[in-house]
Design an enzyme around this catalytic site. Structure first.
Site, mmCIF file in Angstrom:
data_model
loop_
_atom_site.group_PDB
_atom_site.id
_atom_site.type_symbol
_atom_site.label_atom_id
_atom_site.label_comp_id
_atom_site.label_asym_id
_atom_site.label_seq_id
_atom_site.Cartn_x
_atom_site.Cartn_y
_atom_site.Cartn_z
ATOM 1 N N ASP A 85 0.853 -1.199 0.000
ATOM 2 C CA ASP A 85 0.000 0.000 0.000
ATOM 3 C C ASP A 85 0.887 1.247 0.000
ATOM 4 O OD1 ASP A 85 -2.483 1.139 0.005
ATOM 5 O OD2 ASP A 85 -2.953 0.673 2.100
ATOM 6 N N GLU A 117 -4.622 5.257 -3.208
ATOM 7 C CA GLU A 117 -5.960 5.816 -3.014
ATOM 8 C C GLU A 117 -6.207 6.991 -3.966
ATOM 9 O OE1 GLU A 117 -6.489 6.905 1.122
ATOM 10 O OE2 GLU A 117 -5.973 4.898 1.824
ATOM 11 N N GLU A 184 -14.299 1.112 -0.735
ATOM 12 C CA GLU A 184 -14.418 1.116 0.727
ATOM 13 C C GLU A 184 -15.598 1.969 1.174
ATOM 14 O OE1 GLU A 184 -10.798 1.729 2.940
ATOM 15 O OE2 GLU A 184 -11.869 1.909 4.848
#
Ligand code: KIV
Length: 279
Positions: A85, A117, A184
């Protein structure tokens, strides 16, 4: 040991209608256990910061911390498909930063892919990383690194404008080259529409059953993180009370001298009288 999956095989699971299973891992021993259960992908999430490193959010996590833990996960699970990540600040500055830091996950930690993200604002960066040979997974909906800009840790895409924006971002990320997309905290029917609209797999966390796969933070699933448990988490077991009970027993036994007993001690091979006799 199962053969390490490839990006193409992960993507093909969607076409085959096979749900993708993903869990977070931050260390070698847990990675080994999870891989042994046949989980398809391990995510070295920046949730590391909150779950393992004791930060209040994922924002403080550094590249060096991520590499340290991702390399441990690789050592524990040599046959696993591992995604590193990208932490806050490691890819937002420029596509060049993103390529340099993404490359570190592949070269220094042995990851198969990275995740980052963001929506439309990261598409140029994603395309540059993919062109540089880095497989990238996207992450939209609630993006914890920028949670404060989203008004906190809340469900995203509940109104028409934000739902449309999210669906458009999903398409653009696919166009930019992501091989999969984490959704999410997204309403389940929006996640269904997005999943049906894409050829790449969606991986849901708090996004309902219609996603092509699911991910959870392993410490949440196992009931090992007590600070906060989101409502979408299914706690399959509660290890915290078990850990407390058994550590308390250990401390009591050490204090009263019942541990270690004979079964957990070594006996001497030497003649003790001879050992004690003056030389
Ligand atoms: O950091 C993380 O663990 C994640 C998952 C929750 C998707 O990004």
């Amino acid at each position: 040991m199962a053969k390490r999956k490839t990006v193409a095989e992960i993507m093909a699971m969607k076409a085959a209608g096979a749900k993708i299973t993903m869990l977070t891992a931050y260390d070698a021993s847990m990675a080994s256990l999870l891989a042994g259960c046949g989980v398809d992908a391990l995510l070295v999430g920046d949730s590391l910061g909150m779950v393992v490193l004791g930060y209040d959010s994922t924002v403080p996590v550094t590249m060096d911390e991520m590499i340290h833990h991702a390399a441990a996960v690789r050592r524990g699970a040599p046959g696993a498909f591992i995604i590193g990540d990208m932490p806050f600040g490691s890819y937002q500055g420029s596509p060049r930063d993103a390529i340099v830091n993404g490359t570190r996950f592949l070269k220094e930690a042995g990851c198969d892919a990275v995740k980052l993200e963001g929506g439309l604002e990261v598409c140029t960066t994603v395309a540059a990383m993919v062109a540089a040979g880095i497989s990238v997974m996207g992450h939209i909906g609630l993006t914890p690194q920028t949670a404060s800009q989203l008004g906190g840790y809340k469900v995203q895409g509940r109104d028409l404008v934000s739902a449309r924006k999210m669906a458009a971002a999903a398409k653009e990320l696919q166009q930019a080259g992501v091989f999969g997309l984490v959704l999410e905290c997204v309403p389940d029917q929006l996640a269904r529409i997005i999943s049906e609209d894409l050829f790449i797999p969606t991986i849901g966390i708090g996004a309902g059953v219609h996603c092509d796969g699911q991910v959870l933070v392993t410490h949440d699933l196992l009931g090992m993180f007590e600070k906060f448990v989101p409502s979408f988490v299914k706690t399959y077991t509660s290890l915290s009370p078990l850990i407390k009970e058994n550590v308390t027993r250990y401390a009591e036994e050490v204090r009263k001298g019942s541990f270690p007993d004979a079964a957990h001690s070594f006996t001497s091979q030497v003649d003790l009288d001879e050992l004690l006799a003056p030389k």
